[in-house]
Design a protein around this motif. Structure first.
Motif, mmCIF file in Angstrom:
data_model
loop_
_atom_site.group_PDB
_atom_site.id
_atom_site.type_symbol
_atom_site.label_atom_id
_atom_site.label_comp_id
_atom_site.label_asym_id
_atom_site.label_seq_id
_atom_site.Cartn_x
_atom_site.Cartn_y
_atom_site.Cartn_z
ATOM 1 N N ILE A 89 33.316 44.613 23.348
ATOM 2 C CA ILE A 89 33.880 44.311 22.030
ATOM 3 C C ILE A 89 33.459 45.418 21.085
ATOM 4 O O ILE A 89 32.268 45.646 20.851
ATOM 5 N N ASP A 90 34.450 46.138 20.551
ATOM 6 C CA ASP A 90 34.198 47.315 19.731
ATOM 7 C C ASP A 90 34.132 46.901 18.263
ATOM 8 O O ASP A 90 35.149 46.679 17.625
ATOM 9 N N LEU A 91 32.922 46.806 17.733
ATOM 10 C CA LEU A 91 32.696 46.415 16.340
ATOM 11 C C LEU A 91 31.549 47.272 15.800
ATOM 12 O O LEU A 91 30.870 47.949 16.583
ATOM 13 N N PRO A 92 31.294 47.238 14.501
ATOM 14 C CA PRO A 92 30.122 47.969 13.996
ATOM 15 C C PRO A 92 28.853 47.599 14.776
ATOM 16 O O PRO A 92 28.000 48.462 15.005
ATOM 17 N N LEU A 93 28.733 46.309 15.160
ATOM 18 C CA LEU A 93 27.654 45.895 16.060
ATOM 19 C C LEU A 93 28.306 45.617 17.411
ATOM 20 O O LEU A 93 28.763 44.508 17.667
ATOM 21 N N PRO A 135 44.725 47.719 1.375
ATOM 22 C CA PRO A 135 44.723 49.028 2.020
ATOM 23 C C PRO A 135 43.593 49.076 3.051
ATOM 24 O O PRO A 135 42.457 48.712 2.724
ATOM 25 N N PRO A 136 43.883 49.449 4.301
ATOM 26 C CA PRO A 136 42.841 49.433 5.310
ATOM 27 C C PRO A 136 41.741 50.422 4.976
ATOM 28 O O PRO A 136 42.014 51.555 4.594
ATOM 29 N N ARG A 137 40.528 49.975 5.069
ATOM 30 C CA ARG A 137 39.407 50.886 4.855
ATOM 31 C C ARG A 137 39.198 51.722 6.100
ATOM 32 O O ARG A 137 39.574 51.353 7.185
ATOM 33 N N GLN A 138 38.584 52.846 5.916
ATOM 34 C CA GLN A 138 38.406 53.743 7.058
ATOM 35 C C GLN A 138 37.075 53.531 7.774
ATOM 36 O O GLN A 138 36.967 53.749 8.963
ATOM 37 N N THR A 139 36.068 53.118 7.040
ATOM 38 C CA THR A 139 34.767 52.935 7.688
ATOM 39 C C THR A 139 34.250 51.526 7.426
ATOM 40 O O THR A 139 34.461 50.955 6.363
ATOM 41 N N TYR A 140 33.590 51.000 8.433
ATOM 42 C CA TYR A 140 33.035 49.656 8.335
ATOM 43 C C TYR A 140 31.600 49.686 8.826
ATOM 44 O O TYR A 140 31.286 50.367 9.802
ATOM 45 N N GLY A 141 30.744 48.938 8.142
ATOM 46 C CA GLY A 141 29.353 48.869 8.554
ATOM 47 C C GLY A 141 29.006 47.498 9.082
ATOM 48 O O GLY A 141 29.874 46.620 9.205
ATOM 49 N N ALA A 174 35.674 44.221 9.382
ATOM 50 C CA ALA A 174 35.818 45.224 10.433
ATOM 51 C C ALA A 174 36.835 44.765 11.484
ATOM 52 O O ALA A 174 36.843 43.598 11.876
ATOM 53 N N PRO A 175 37.714 45.668 11.927
ATOM 54 C CA PRO A 175 38.702 45.301 12.942
ATOM 55 C C PRO A 175 38.038 45.097 14.302
ATOM 56 O O PRO A 175 37.182 45.887 14.703
ATOM 57 N N LEU A 176 38.434 44.025 14.989
ATOM 58 C CA LEU A 176 37.855 43.732 16.313
ATOM 59 C C LEU A 176 38.865 44.097 17.401
ATOM 60 O O LEU A 176 39.980 43.579 17.417
ATOM 61 N N ALA A 205 41.184 38.964 10.457
ATOM 62 C CA ALA A 205 40.191 39.078 9.386
ATOM 63 C C ALA A 205 40.214 40.473 8.778
ATOM 64 O O ALA A 205 39.928 40.657 7.595
ATOM 65 N N ASN A 206 40.563 41.461 9.578
ATOM 66 C CA ASN A 206 40.702 42.811 9.048
ATOM 67 C C ASN A 206 41.905 42.882 8.106
ATOM 68 O O ASN A 206 41.832 43.468 7.023
ATOM 69 N N LEU A 207 42.998 42.250 8.519
ATOM 70 C CA LEU A 207 44.224 42.352 7.739
ATOM 71 C C LEU A 207 44.201 41.471 6.493
ATOM 72 O O LEU A 207 44.837 41.787 5.502
ATOM 73 N N THR A 208 43.471 40.350 6.546
ATOM 74 C CA THR A 208 43.488 39.459 5.388
ATOM 75 C C THR A 208 42.230 39.562 4.537
ATOM 76 O O THR A 208 42.218 39.105 3.416
#
Ligand SMILES: [Zn+2]
Length: 647
Positions: free
Chosen positions: A402-406, A473-479, A389-391, A382-385
């Motif tokens: 599990i490292d996610l914004p939440l 382009p991968p974003r650097q920050t995710y909320g 947020a990358p999981l 889901a991050n790549l497509t």
């Protein structure tokens, strides 16, 4: 006493030994020179096996294997996605170091050894029998296999309705034929003597029963010096059998459907086909000196946590897998210590007495690993497509982080359904697990941008319910708003629209994709998918308008520009098409389709030199591409005619 040693003691008592002399379940080199049968069942949930507590009788074959071998109660995939998971199984590495993070748009690096390359070098004949396009040879897993059988139907009428998988019955038939090699005969020799399958019989636990004519062939090839060709003809074999059936669409043969959910019917059918293969091999004594490893690449959510299929989340519904090791000289027992797919290659190699490559992530579990080892996992599709947020995360002992914004932490022992996120009260543990994850991530090589997907690959993946990774382009920050937990409903709707398209309902698909674009304008694959539907309906102008309406942040997104180029060409605007395709290429799109489209556009615009350069670039990558040679010929012909006209 940890759970593993408790298990071993129970087993030892059952065998009449004293607890001080635990019986190892697996022993180094015990199957030296033995055959290896690796069975991967796609999308098989652990809780569907009788051996793992299911009472519906779906998996008698796997249950039989489990009762005669070692069952791992806590085995994990590194990624709930077919290609990355299988790449870990075959390389002993996590996606962080083998570099394959999604289906379709990644290819395994040529320099990374695999189970096939290592065993082939050790004199094995090697065969793979795969059930679906996701594991097509083009994605890099075919290296080292003498036979890589990915013969599912390749051609159908419409580009969007491709049949890209085949039933287990066909796969096990092909695998059985190859293993038994009717051309060399599978009947026992007339006067068998102990073969030298085991190159060091003293350490292999006594003489090995002659398996078949094959065994004789092995002895012959070794006694004659074991030439590569001789080994190929009759050496020990490594077969990888991939059965795709439990994957969507669930459409098991009618005989398996009665009284079962469509998914369960596929599981029962697949198990029955595996049973046919094992019965056939057993009757020919082809399993007498063979280790059998059965696992799944990942599970299936079936509605758990709001997800229908797999790939978005990494809960145990999809991350936990069954794992059974069985075969001659393998003990019987249960191992509770967590293990992962990257442990398989080193374990298999140790069992058959072949040295493992260096720098693996996994370790041989012939000796039990530490119970609190941190095991890496990820779900990055889901991050790549979609730029969500990358999981990533780790399993360590009973804990999952599990490292996610939440962020999430679960105690898998008391909460196996992962329903109570206790991250708030587990602050200290969170820090520890986060550090362990950071170490594993740092030891890898970072997530490279996907290579780009040609239209043919994209269409076939769509037919299997996947989208290929974009080059957003991968974003650097995710909320929090980018957390897949918040977006699972959108994910479901996207998959539904994809399914509608594949099922021949383009209008429904289009309204589904467009609704997603309205809700989340940066959902690139929803936008490009809507454009695809419009273009297949000859609505190039609408597709162009939709692609131009992208958010400013995605003005240079290569996938959108590539799709825009295709739409402009469809609308007859060759100059605009060339410009969009050039921009896509400049933004890093290395997709062969881009070069071809650009070459054709240049040729049509009379820009002969640039057209020639594009086709030469393509031939540099694939010198056998007939279509490219044809295009180049046409360019040269028109150049010649231009010259002639000038004279
Ligand atoms: Zn899969």
């Amino acid at each position: 006493m940890n759970r593993l040693s408790a298990t071993i003691v129970v087993l030892a008592l059952a065998l009449g030994c004293t607890p001080r002399e635990p019986v190892p379940l697996l022993q180094s080199g015990h199957l030296r020179g033995g055959n290896v049968l690796l069975v991967t069942i796609d999308t098989l949930r652990r809780d569907r096996l009788g051996a793992y507590g299911n009472g519906r009788g779906l998996t008698p074959t796997l249950d039989r294997l489990a009762s005669s071998g070692v069952r791992y109660t806590h085995a994990y995939s590194h990624a709930p996605m077919t290609l990355p998971a299988h790449t870990s199984i075959l390389t002993g590495r996590t996606p962080r170091t083998h570099g394959v993070h999604a289906n379709g748009s990644f290819r395994l690096d040529e320099g990374i050894p695999t189970l096939a390359t290592v065993l082939k070098r050790s004199g094995y004949r090697t065969g793979a029998f795969v059930g679906a396009f996701v594991l097509d040879a083009r994605f890099g897993l075919s290296r080292g296999f003498d036979e890589y059988d990915d013969r599912y139907p390749h051609e159908t009428d419409a580009a969007t309705f491709r049949v890209t998988d085949r039933r287990a019955a066909e796969v096990v038939k092909a695998a059985g034929d190859w293993i038994l090699r009717p051309d060399t005969g599978s009947d026992p020799p007339a006067s068998p003597s102990p073969p030298s399958l085991a190159r060091d019989p003293a350490s292999s636990g006594g003489p090995v029963r002659p398996a078949s004519a094959k065994a004789t062939a092995v002895r012959r090839s070794f006694s004659e010096g074991g030439s590569a060709e001789g080994a190929k003809a009759g050496g020990p074999w490594f077969a990888w059998v991939h059965l795709f059936d439990p994957h969507t669409p669930y459409d098991a043969p009618a005989a398996y459907r009665a009284g079962r959910s469509p998914y369960d019917a596929e599981v029962a059918y697949t198990d029955a086909m595996l049973g046919q293969l094992l019965d056939r091999l057993g009757a020919a004594h082809a399993l007498d000196h063979t280790v059998i490893i059965a696992t799944a690449d990942h599970g299936e959510s079936l509605g758990d946590h709001g997800e229908t299929t797999h790939g978005l989340f990494a809960y145990d519904s999809t991350l936990a897998v069954p794992l059974i090791v069985s075969g001659a000289t393998v003990g019987r027992g249960i191992v509770d210590v967590p293990v992962a797919h990257d442990d398989l290659l080193p374990t298999i190699l140790e069992l058959v007495g072949v040295a493992a490559p260096a720098n693996l992530d996994g370790q041989s579990v012939v000796r039990p690993p530490a119970a609190d080892r941190a095991l890496y996992f990820e779900a990055l599709e889901a991050n790549l497509t979609r730029a969500w947020a990358p999981l990533t995360g780790v399993v360590a002992g009973d804990w999952k982080y599990i490292d996610l914004p939440l962020p999430e932490i679960y105690d898998l022992r008391t909460d196996p359904g992962e329903e109570r996120n206790i991250v708030e009260r587990e602050n200290v543990r969170r820090d520890t697990l986060q550090r362990a994850l950071a170490r594993l991530v740092a030891s890898g090589r970072g997530v490279a941008a996907p290579a780009g997907v040609d239209d043919d690959v994209a269409a076939r993946l769509r037919a299997l319910g996947y989208t290929a990774a974009s080059q957003a382009p991968p974003r650097q920050t995710y909320g929090a708003a980018d957390d897949p937990k918040r977006l699972v409903a959108l994910n479901e709707r996207f998959n539904w629209a994809l399914e509608a398209f594949n099922a021949g309902r383009p209008a429904e698909a289009l309204s589904g994709f467009l609704a997603l674009v309205r809700e989340r304008p940066d959902f690139i694959t929803a936008r490009t998918s809507a454009a695809t539907v419009l273009m297949t309906g000859n609505r190039a102008a609408d597709a162009i308008a939709l692609l131009r309406d992208r958010p400013a942040s995605q003005a240079a997104a290569p996938e959108i520009l590539a799709k825009l180029g295709a739409a402009l060409r469809g609308a007859g605007d060759l100059k605009g098409a060339a410009t969009a395709l050039e921009r896509s290429r400049a933004a890093g799109n290395q997709n062969p389709e881009i070069f071809n489209d650009l070459g054709v556009a240049y040729a049509q615009l009379g820009r002969v030199g640039e057209a020639r350069a594009m086709f030469h670039e393509l031939l540099g990558r694939d010198p056998n591409a007939a279509g490219t040679w044809n295009n180049l010929g046409l360019v040269e012909l028109s150049a010649h005619q231009l010259d002639a006209a000038a004279d």
